[in-house]
Write an enzyme that holds these catalytic residues in place. Structure first.
Site, short mmCIF file in Angstrom:
data_model
loop_
_atom_site.label_atom_id
_atom_site.label_comp_id
_atom_site.label_asym_id
_atom_site.label_seq_id
_atom_site.Cartn_x
_atom_site.Cartn_y
_atom_site.Cartn_z
N HIS A 62 90.47 144.76 5.31
CA HIS A 62 90.99 145.26 4.04
C HIS A 62 90.10 146.39 3.52
CE1 HIS A 62 93.43 141.46 2.73
NE2 HIS A 62 93.60 141.73 4.03
N GLU A 64 88.70 146.85 0.63
CA GLU A 64 87.51 146.39 -0.10
C GLU A 64 86.39 146.01 0.85
OE1 GLU A 64 91.02 144.52 -2.51
OE2 GLU A 64 90.66 145.21 -0.47
N CYS A 92 92.69 140.33 -3.16
CA CYS A 92 93.20 139.05 -2.67
C CYS A 92 92.07 138.01 -2.72
CB CYS A 92 93.71 139.23 -1.24
SG CYS A 92 92.37 139.48 -0.03
N CYS A 95 88.99 139.09 -0.48
CA CYS A 95 88.22 140.21 -1.05
C CYS A 95 87.51 139.80 -2.33
CB CYS A 95 89.13 141.42 -1.26
SG CYS A 95 89.72 142.11 0.31
#
Length: 182
Positions: A62, A64, A92, A95
Site C-alpha cells: 500500500h 502508506e 485501512c 496501514c
C-alpha cells in the site's frame, strides 16, 4: 485584502496532499488503484509511496507502507514521532497499524473509505487509547480531488469490463454463426 505569504501557503496541508495526489496518479498510470502518500518532517517530504498491489501481487504494498518505509530509511530510525502522513484515501487496518507502530504524529487524509477505513469511518484505530500511541487524524484534506481520482479510476474500470463483456459476446455470437453455416 491581505496577501497570502506564498512560503506559508506552499507548506499547507493542501500542498502536501497535492504531493500525495501526484503519487496516486503514478499508481493510476500503472493500472493500480490511485492511492498516494507522503511522510513529512519539518515541512520536507522524506517518504513517498503509491499503491502497487496489482503490480507486485503482494497484499501489503500500500502507498502508506512505502512512504513509511522510505521515511524510516531516510531517518535511519523506525520511529517517526515528529512526522506527519498525508494520504489520499483513509488508511485501512494494516496501514493504521503501521502508523501506530511507527509513531507518526498526525495523519491527514483526503477521501473516506467506507469499506475499510480505520481512521474514523468504520472505526478509529489511530486514536484508540488502548494502544501505546495515538495519532491525530485530520480528514477531508483535498477531499473532492481525492474522491474524483478514485471515482474516475473505478468508472474507467467498469467501462473496460463492460466493453470486454460486449466483445466476448460478439465473438461468441460470431463463432456460433460460423458453426451454423459450416
Amino acid at each position: 485584502m491581505s496577501q497570502i505569504n506564498t512560503k506559508e501557503a506552499e507548506k499547507s496541508p493542501e500542498y502536501f496532499m497535492k504531493a500525495a495526489i501526484e503519487e496516486a496518479k503514478k499508481a493510476e498510470q500503472m493500472g493500480e488503484v490511485p492511492i498516494g502518500a507522503v511522510v513529512v518532517l519539518n515541512n520536507q517530504i522524506i517518504g513517498r509511496g503509491h499503491n502497487r498491489r496489482e503490480l507486485t501481487q503482494v497484499a501489503t504494498t500500500h502507498a502508506e507502507m512505502y512512504a513509511i518505509e522510505e521515511a524510516n530509511r531516510y531517518l535511519g530510525n523506525w520511529r517517526l514521532t515528529d512526522c506527519d502522513l498525508y494520504v489520499t484515501l483513509e488508511p485501512c487496518p494494516m496501514c493504521s497499524g503501521a502508523i501506530i507502530l511507527s509513531r507518526l504524529r498526525r495523519v491527514y487524509y483526503g477521501a473516506s473509505d467506507y469499506k475499510a477505513g480505520t481512521a474514523g469511518t468504520l472505526m478509529n484505530l489511530l486514536t484508540d487509547t488502548r494502544f501505546n500511541h495515538q495519532a491525530t487524524v485530520i480528514p477531508g484534506v483535498c477531499e473532492e480531488a481525492c474522491q474524483q481520482l478514485l471515482s474516475h479510476f473505478f468508472k474507467k474500470l467498469r467501462e473496460a469490463k463492460k466493453e470486454k463483456k460486449r466483445l466476448l459476446k460478439a465473438i461468441n455470437e460470431s463463432e456460433h454463426f460460423n458453426q451454423m453455416t459450416d
